[in-house]
Design an enzyme around this catalytic site. Structure first.
Site, mmCIF file in Angstrom:
data_model
loop_
_atom_site.group_PDB
_atom_site.id
_atom_site.type_symbol
_atom_site.label_atom_id
_atom_site.label_comp_id
_atom_site.label_asym_id
_atom_site.label_seq_id
_atom_site.Cartn_x
_atom_site.Cartn_y
_atom_site.Cartn_z
ATOM 1 N N HIS A 1 24.864 91.777 64.169
ATOM 2 C CA HIS A 1 23.546 91.770 64.209
ATOM 3 C C HIS A 1 23.147 92.301 62.792
ATOM 4 C CE1 HIS A 1 19.253 91.897 65.441
ATOM 5 N NE2 HIS A 1 19.136 92.876 64.525
ATOM 6 N N HIS B 1 20.144 84.211 59.881
ATOM 7 C CA HIS B 1 20.446 82.774 60.317
ATOM 8 C C HIS B 1 20.289 81.970 59.132
ATOM 9 C CE1 HIS B 1 16.498 83.291 61.805
ATOM 10 N NE2 HIS B 1 15.965 82.162 61.577
ATOM 11 N N CYS C 1 21.595 87.462 69.381
ATOM 12 C CA CYS C 1 22.985 88.283 69.830
ATOM 13 C C CYS C 1 23.106 87.627 71.260
ATOM 14 C CB CYS C 1 22.588 89.561 69.854
ATOM 15 S SG CYS C 1 22.677 90.346 68.284
HETATM 16 P P1 AMP Z 1 13.192 81.208 61.841
HETATM 17 O O1 AMP Z 1 11.922 80.694 61.949
HETATM 18 O O2 AMP Z 1 13.804 80.946 60.676
HETATM 19 O O3 AMP Z 1 13.303 82.424 62.259
HETATM 20 O O4 AMP Z 1 13.991 80.209 62.663
HETATM 21 C C1 AMP Z 1 14.338 80.256 64.239
HETATM 22 C C2 AMP Z 1 14.728 79.087 64.652
HETATM 23 O O5 AMP Z 1 15.473 79.305 65.838
HETATM 24 C C3 AMP Z 1 13.515 78.134 64.874
HETATM 25 O O6 AMP Z 1 14.001 77.041 64.133
HETATM 26 C C4 AMP Z 1 13.621 77.695 66.631
HETATM 27 O O7 AMP Z 1 13.629 76.327 66.573
HETATM 28 C C5 AMP Z 1 15.121 78.291 66.906
HETATM 29 N N1 AMP Z 1 15.458 78.802 68.235
HETATM 30 C C6 AMP Z 1 14.512 79.366 68.879
HETATM 31 N N2 AMP Z 1 15.101 79.551 69.981
HETATM 32 C C7 AMP Z 1 16.052 78.933 70.056
HETATM 33 C C8 AMP Z 1 17.179 78.788 71.191
HETATM 34 N N3 AMP Z 1 17.051 79.330 72.251
HETATM 35 N N4 AMP Z 1 18.065 77.968 70.722
HETATM 36 C C9 AMP Z 1 18.113 77.217 69.754
HETATM 37 N N5 AMP Z 1 17.285 77.576 68.651
HETATM 38 C C10 AMP Z 1 16.568 78.345 68.777
HETATM 39 ZN ZN ZN Z 2 20.956 90.032 67.029
#
Ligand code: AMP
Ligand code: ZN
Length: 112
Positions: free
Chosen positions: A45, A98, A6
């Site tokens: 969200h 996501h 968010c």
């Molecule tokens: P998940 O493990 O499926 O919840 O995916 C979360 C993803 O978010 C991971 O692949 C992380 O590398 C990515 N991630 C975490 N923080 C950031 C951020 N600040 N910007 C871009 N990607 C992020």
């Molecule tokens: Zn959110």
């Protein structure tokens, strides 16, 4: 609410935006697992795919409508993979729905 994605879609935390419309935001994963690794999120969200309902399904559909546009813009003419991790066993680390869009190479056949 304290939610990383968010904050990202609100611009409070910087991201490499690749797509945005009224309902959807997409940005590059900070730890890419493929030459193209984009995260596509609904601006509303929703905690995970496990929280999809009849009511919010139109917003989820908007995410899937954005995906072919992003894939085309990223040049993924040979295909790609979509992943949405859910909960502990799914190794979900950010509790905002996501879809990982992975491509730009031949991906492994392994799904886990
Ligand atoms: P998940 O493990 O499926 O919840 O995916 C979360 C993803 O978010 C991971 O692949 C992380 O590398 C990515 N991630 C975490 N923080 C950031 C951020 N600040 N910007 C871009 N990607 C992020
Ligand atoms: Zn959110």
């Amino acid at each position: 609410m304290d939610c990383l994605f968010c904050a990202i879609k609100d611009g409070q935390i910087p991201s490499q935006k690749v797509y945005e419309d009224e309902y959807v935001y997409a940005f590059r994963d900070i730890n890419p697992q493929a030459p193209v690794h984009v995260l596509v999120i609904p601006k509303t969200h929703i905690p995970s795919a496990d929280a999809v309902t009849e009511e919010n399904a139109p917003l989820v559909a908007k995410v899937f409508c954005a995906i072919p546009k992003i894939a085309a813009a990223e040049g993924l003419t040979n295909g790609y993979r979509l992943i949405s991790n859910v909960g502990k066993d799914g190794c979900q680390t950010v509790p905002h729905l996501h879809v990982h869009l992975l491509g730009g190479m031949k991906l492994t056949e392994k799904m886990n």
